[in-house]
Design a protein around this motif. Sequence first.
Motif, PDB file in Angstrom:
ATOM      1  N   ARG A 219       0.840  -1.209   0.000  1.00 11.63           N
ATOM      2  CA  ARG A 219       0.000   0.000   0.000  1.00 11.63           C
ATOM      3  C   ARG A 219       0.868   1.249   0.000  1.00 11.63           C
ATOM      4  O   ARG A 219       0.591   2.208  -0.714  1.00 11.63           O
ATOM      5  CB  ARG A 219      -0.927   0.005   1.206  1.00 11.63           C
ATOM      6  CG  ARG A 219      -1.926   1.162   1.159  1.00 11.63           C
ATOM      7  CD  ARG A 219      -2.830   1.196   2.380  1.00 11.63           C
ATOM      8  NE  ARG A 219      -4.004   2.014   2.203  1.00 11.63           N
ATOM      9  CZ  ARG A 219      -4.007   3.332   2.053  1.00 11.63           C
ATOM     10  NH1 ARG A 219      -2.877   3.997   2.047  1.00 11.63           N
ATOM     11  NH2 ARG A 219      -5.137   3.992   1.907  1.00 11.63           N
ATOM     12  N   THR A 220       1.920   1.247   0.784  1.00 12.75           N
ATOM     13  CA  THR A 220       2.835   2.387   0.813  1.00 12.75           C
ATOM     14  C   THR A 220       3.463   2.612  -0.557  1.00 12.75           C
ATOM     15  O   THR A 220       3.572   3.749  -1.027  1.00 12.75           O
ATOM     16  CB  THR A 220       3.928   2.170   1.880  1.00 12.75           C
ATOM     17  OG1 THR A 220       3.293   2.043   3.163  1.00 12.75           O
ATOM     18  CG2 THR A 220       4.921   3.311   1.904  1.00 12.75           C
ATOM     19  N   ALA A 221       3.859   1.523  -1.217  1.00 14.53           N
ATOM     20  CA  ALA A 221       4.463   1.630  -2.549  1.00 14.53           C
ATOM     21  C   ALA A 221       3.472   2.205  -3.557  1.00 14.53           C
ATOM     22  O   ALA A 221       3.842   3.033  -4.401  1.00 14.53           O
ATOM     23  CB  ALA A 221       4.970   0.270  -3.015  1.00 14.53           C
TER      24      ALA A 221
ATOM     25  N   GLY B 132      -0.610   6.713  -6.457  1.00 18.63           N
ATOM     26  CA  GLY B 132      -1.847   5.959  -6.301  1.00 18.63           C
ATOM     27  C   GLY B 132      -2.090   4.870  -7.323  1.00 18.63           C
ATOM     28  O   GLY B 132      -3.180   4.299  -7.370  1.00 18.63           O
ATOM     29  N   LEU B 133      -1.082   4.552  -8.140  1.00 14.16           N
ATOM     30  CA  LEU B 133      -1.240   3.511  -9.161  1.00 14.16           C
ATOM     31  C   LEU B 133       0.104   2.823  -9.349  1.00 14.16           C
ATOM     32  O   LEU B 133       1.123   3.481  -9.564  1.00 14.16           O
ATOM     33  CB  LEU B 133      -1.702   4.125 -10.478  1.00 14.16           C
ATOM     34  CG  LEU B 133      -1.994   3.177 -11.633  1.00 14.16           C
ATOM     35  CD1 LEU B 133      -3.188   2.290 -11.332  1.00 14.16           C
ATOM     36  CD2 LEU B 133      -2.240   3.977 -12.906  1.00 14.16           C
ATOM     37  N   ARG B 134       0.108   1.480  -9.252  1.00 11.39           N
ATOM     38  CA  ARG B 134       1.380   0.753  -9.357  1.00 11.39           C
ATOM     39  C   ARG B 134       1.153  -0.640  -9.920  1.00 11.39           C
ATOM     40  O   ARG B 134       0.156  -1.286  -9.617  1.00 11.39           O
ATOM     41  CB  ARG B 134       2.005   0.623  -7.971  1.00 11.39           C
ATOM     42  CG  ARG B 134       3.393   0.024  -7.982  1.00 11.39           C
ATOM     43  CD  ARG B 134       4.000   0.152  -6.604  1.00 11.39           C
ATOM     44  NE  ARG B 134       5.444   0.067  -6.621  1.00 11.39           N
ATOM     45  CZ  ARG B 134       6.134  -1.057  -6.562  1.00 11.39           C
ATOM     46  NH1 ARG B 134       5.501  -2.208  -6.506  1.00 11.39           N
ATOM     47  NH2 ARG B 134       7.437  -1.043  -6.561  1.00 11.39           N
TER      48      ARG B 134
ATOM     49  N   VAL C 129      -0.635  -7.079 -12.653  1.00 14.67           N
ATOM     50  CA  VAL C 129      -1.873  -6.417 -12.256  1.00 14.67           C
ATOM     51  C   VAL C 129      -1.549  -4.986 -11.853  1.00 14.67           C
ATOM     52  O   VAL C 129      -0.415  -4.674 -11.474  1.00 14.67           O
ATOM     53  CB  VAL C 129      -2.589  -7.153 -11.099  1.00 14.67           C
ATOM     54  CG1 VAL C 129      -3.046  -8.529 -11.532  1.00 14.67           C
ATOM     55  CG2 VAL C 129      -1.719  -7.254  -9.881  1.00 14.67           C
ATOM     56  N   ARG C 130      -2.541  -4.136 -11.971  1.00 13.84           N
ATOM     57  CA  ARG C 130      -2.400  -2.750 -11.527  1.00 13.84           C
ATOM     58  C   ARG C 130      -3.135  -2.605 -10.213  1.00 13.84           C
ATOM     59  O   ARG C 130      -4.280  -3.036 -10.076  1.00 13.84           O
ATOM     60  CB  ARG C 130      -3.028  -1.787 -12.541  1.00 13.84           C
ATOM     61  CG  ARG C 130      -2.118  -1.224 -13.580  1.00 13.84           C
ATOM     62  CD  ARG C 130      -1.691  -2.223 -14.531  1.00 13.84           C
ATOM     63  NE  ARG C 130      -0.841  -1.663 -15.590  1.00 13.84           N
ATOM     64  CZ  ARG C 130      -0.398  -2.413 -16.561  1.00 13.84           C
ATOM     65  NH1 ARG C 130      -0.690  -3.686 -16.612  1.00 13.84           N
ATOM     66  NH2 ARG C 130       0.374  -1.895 -17.483  1.00 13.84           N
ATOM     67  N   LEU C 131      -2.487  -1.978  -9.265  1.00 11.07           N
ATOM     68  CA  LEU C 131      -3.085  -1.704  -7.964  1.00 11.07           C
ATOM     69  C   LEU C 131      -3.299  -0.206  -7.846  1.00 11.07           C
ATOM     70  O   LEU C 131      -2.476   0.586  -8.320  1.00 11.07           O
ATOM     71  CB  LEU C 131      -2.171  -2.186  -6.840  1.00 11.07           C
ATOM     72  CG  LEU C 131      -1.801  -3.672  -6.869  1.00 11.07           C
ATOM     73  CD1 LEU C 131      -0.832  -3.985  -5.737  1.00 11.07           C
ATOM     74  CD2 LEU C 131      -3.033  -4.540  -6.788  1.00 11.07           C
ATOM     75  N   TYR C 132      -4.394   0.184  -7.206  1.00 12.16           N
ATOM     76  CA  TYR C 132      -4.682   1.604  -7.014  1.00 12.16           C
ATOM     77  C   TYR C 132      -5.308   1.809  -5.640  1.00 12.16           C
ATOM     78  O   TYR C 132      -5.864   0.877  -5.049  1.00 12.16           O
ATOM     79  CB  TYR C 132      -5.595   2.139  -8.127  1.00 12.16           C
ATOM     80  CG  TYR C 132      -6.918   1.420  -8.248  1.00 12.16           C
ATOM     81  CD1 TYR C 132      -8.033   1.857  -7.542  1.00 12.16           C
ATOM     82  CD2 TYR C 132      -7.056   0.302  -9.050  1.00 12.16           C
ATOM     83  CE1 TYR C 132      -9.253   1.203  -7.643  1.00 12.16           C
ATOM     84  CE2 TYR C 132      -8.266  -0.362  -9.167  1.00 12.16           C
ATOM     85  CZ  TYR C 132      -9.358   0.098  -8.466  1.00 12.16           C
ATOM     86  OH  TYR C 132     -10.558  -0.546  -8.564  1.00 12.16           O
ATOM     87  N   LEU C 133      -5.174   3.027  -5.151  1.00 10.16           N
ATOM     88  CA  LEU C 133      -5.726   3.366  -3.832  1.00 10.16           C
ATOM     89  C   LEU C 133      -7.223   3.592  -3.937  1.00 10.16           C
ATOM     90  O   LEU C 133      -7.681   4.403  -4.754  1.00 10.16           O
ATOM     91  CB  LEU C 133      -5.069   4.639  -3.287  1.00 10.16           C
ATOM     92  CG  LEU C 133      -3.614   4.549  -2.887  1.00 10.16           C
ATOM     93  CD1 LEU C 133      -3.102   5.919  -2.450  1.00 10.16           C
ATOM     94  CD2 LEU C 133      -3.415   3.542  -1.771  1.00 10.16           C
ATOM     95  N   LEU C 134      -7.980   2.868  -3.143  1.00 14.41           N
ATOM     96  CA  LEU C 134      -9.420   3.092  -3.093  1.00 14.41           C
ATOM     97  C   LEU C 134      -9.686   4.475  -2.509  1.00 14.41           C
ATOM     98  O   LEU C 134      -8.978   4.924  -1.613  1.00 14.41           O
ATOM     99  CB  LEU C 134     -10.094   2.010  -2.238  1.00 14.41           C
ATOM    100  CG  LEU C 134      -9.985   0.588  -2.788  1.00 14.41           C
ATOM    101  CD1 LEU C 134     -10.572  -0.406  -1.786  1.00 14.41           C
ATOM    102  CD2 LEU C 134     -10.683   0.473  -4.131  1.00 14.41           C
ATOM    103  N   GLY C 135     -10.698   5.138  -3.042  1.00 18.04           N
ATOM    104  CA  GLY C 135     -11.040   6.475  -2.562  1.00 18.04           C
ATOM    105  C   GLY C 135     -10.212   7.581  -3.178  1.00 18.04           C
ATOM    106  O   GLY C 135     -10.404   8.747  -2.856  1.00 18.04           O
TER     107      GLY C 135
END
Length: 114
Positions: free
Chosen positions: A8-10, A16-18, A66-72
């Motif tokens: 999450r920190t990364a 906000g996208l990784r 996969v792409r991860l992003y911060l919800l909200g």
Amino acid sequence: MDSYEALRTAVANNDGLRKTTMDTLKKIQGAGRLGVHVRTEISRALESHGLGHLPQELPPNQEDVVRLYLLGSPVADIIKAVLNPSDRGDETLRSIGGSEAEDLLRQIRQLVCG
């Protein structure tokens, strides 16, 4: 990366996208195989740590990205607007006018639509 908190920190430190691999997620989860139940557990764990993912259904191969992003986050709002069309989503998409925002929207469409 060895924990969902570090992941999450990364993501947060990358606007906000990784990208990450399913192998990384599998290791964080402590799983041996990426069966349907493990992928569901990973998805739930990501959500519980404030992270969403694309594709919406996590792939079964450890090499898959996969792409991860911060919800909200604004990125999450745009992804939601693209994946779940609505009048409110249309407003969100219209509000990101400008060349920088158009570039971001084009990138997100590529992530979502392939």
